[in-house]
Design an enzyme around this catalytic site. Structure first.
Site, PDB file in Angstrom:
ATOM      1  N   TYR A 196      -2.199  -1.136  10.476  1.00 14.38           N
ATOM      2  CA  TYR A 196      -2.303  -1.402   9.038  1.00 14.38           C
ATOM      3  C   TYR A 196      -1.065  -0.908   8.301  1.00 14.38           C
ATOM      4  O   TYR A 196      -0.453  -1.642   7.510  1.00 14.38           O
ATOM      5  CB  TYR A 196      -3.551  -0.733   8.471  1.00 14.38           C
ATOM      6  CG  TYR A 196      -3.668  -0.894   6.972  1.00 14.38           C
ATOM      7  CD1 TYR A 196      -4.062  -2.112   6.423  1.00 14.38           C
ATOM      8  CD2 TYR A 196      -3.360   0.148   6.100  1.00 14.38           C
ATOM      9  CE1 TYR A 196      -4.152  -2.276   5.043  1.00 14.38           C
ATOM     10  CE2 TYR A 196      -3.451   0.000   4.730  1.00 14.38           C
ATOM     11  CZ  TYR A 196      -3.855  -1.225   4.209  1.00 14.38           C
ATOM     12  OH  TYR A 196      -3.924  -1.386   2.845  1.00 14.38           O
TER      13      TYR A 196
ATOM     14  N   SER B 285       0.858  -1.186   0.000  1.00 16.43           N
ATOM     15  CA  SER B 285       0.000   0.000   0.000  1.00 16.43           C
ATOM     16  C   SER B 285       0.890   1.230   0.000  1.00 16.43           C
ATOM     17  O   SER B 285       2.067   1.163   0.397  1.00 16.43           O
ATOM     18  CB  SER B 285      -0.877  -0.003   1.260  1.00 16.43           C
ATOM     19  OG  SER B 285      -1.514   1.246   1.446  1.00 16.43           O
TER      20      SER B 285
END
Length: 272
Positions: free
Chosen positions: A165, A152
């Site tokens: 995350y 990401s």
């Protein structure tokens, strides 16, 4: 730059988190390119529907294995099932993962532990278990084998409100880049895909509104980035989806770290 088209014809690709969103996107593109599929995710009915669609559209042979990879022993169960079925995986797409939104203080520790188990532990264990088969496929059928791990743009800096995350995705990118180097002489195409916000179920699961995001990516955007990277003669260790995202990721490496964290925290704070 010379290009080498990624052609998984006659091989089998495993996609985790395949029931929707990016996972389903990878399944469609791999099937279009001639691979058979192993599809795994928690939602068996959605996997069955996807398998039927792939079979009707591309003639793809699909094996559906419903599993929650965050559960202890699930990766071992999946690898054992593949062995029983005599399936050699030539391409692995580690797409399964989720995020949560909120401060560390207010977070559910069990949910955060599940996030680490899926995003980090399951990805690592599955990659380690299947890597010999991936390399064997790359060496016997050049240009047909790949390892794609979903990272990401959150991997390029800490993200307050999504601390766990972002940390897991930093691990995924770092781990994948190291594997890229270790396997560079084998012919295996290894890359970490780093999308920014994508219009999928991710934010609903995370409990995060998407109203503050401009220019969200589509699944097709991420597929174009992913397969453009795989089609290169020298697949890059990571690829960022979206020009704006790539620019911001580059800036994060050049600006003072405290400034980056502060700016990210302000951008990601709750509305109001």
């Amino acid at each position: 730059m010379p290009h080498a088209v990624f052609t998984p014809i006659g091989t089998t690709a495993l996609v985790t988190g395949a029931s929707s969103g990016l996972g389903a996107g990878y399944a469609h593109e791999l099937a279009r390119r001639g691979a058979d599929l192993v599809l795994t995710a928690r939602r068996g009915e959605r996997l069955a529907d996807l398998a039927a669609d792939l079979a009707a559209t591309y003639g793809t042979v699909c094996t559906v294995i419903p599993l929650d990879l965050a559960c202890p022993g699930a990766v071992g169960e999946l690898v054992s099932d593949l062995g029983t079925r005599r399936i050699t995986v030539g391409t692995l797409v580690n797409n399964a993962g989720f995020g949560t939104y909120g401060t560390v203080l207010d977070s559910d520790p069990e949910r955060e532990a599940e996030q680490v188990a899926l995003n980090v532990q399951a990805l690592t264990a599955l990659t380690h278990a299947l890597l010999p088969g991936l390399i064997h496929t790359a060496q016997t059928t050049p240009g047909s084998a790949a390892l794609v791990n979903l990272a990401s743009t959150a991997s390029f800096q800490p993200v307050p409100q999504m601390a766990v995350y972002a940390a897991t995705k930093a691990y995924v990118r770092s781990y994948t880049e190291a594997l890229w180097y270790e396997t560079r002489a084998t012919g295996l195409k290894v890359t970490a895909i780093c999308p920014g916000p994508v219009s999928t179920e991710f934010f609903a699961v995370a409990g995060r509104t998407t109203s503050s995001f401009r220019g969200m990516l589509t699944v097709d955007d991420v597929m174009r980035t992913s397969f453009a990277a795989l089609d290169r003669a020298s697949t890059p260790p990571h690829a960022v989806s979206g020009r704006r995202n790539a620019l911001l990721a580059g800036l994060c490496a050049r600006l003072p770290h405290r400034l980056v964290i502060t700016a990210t925290g302000r951008l990601n704070r709750p509305a109001g």
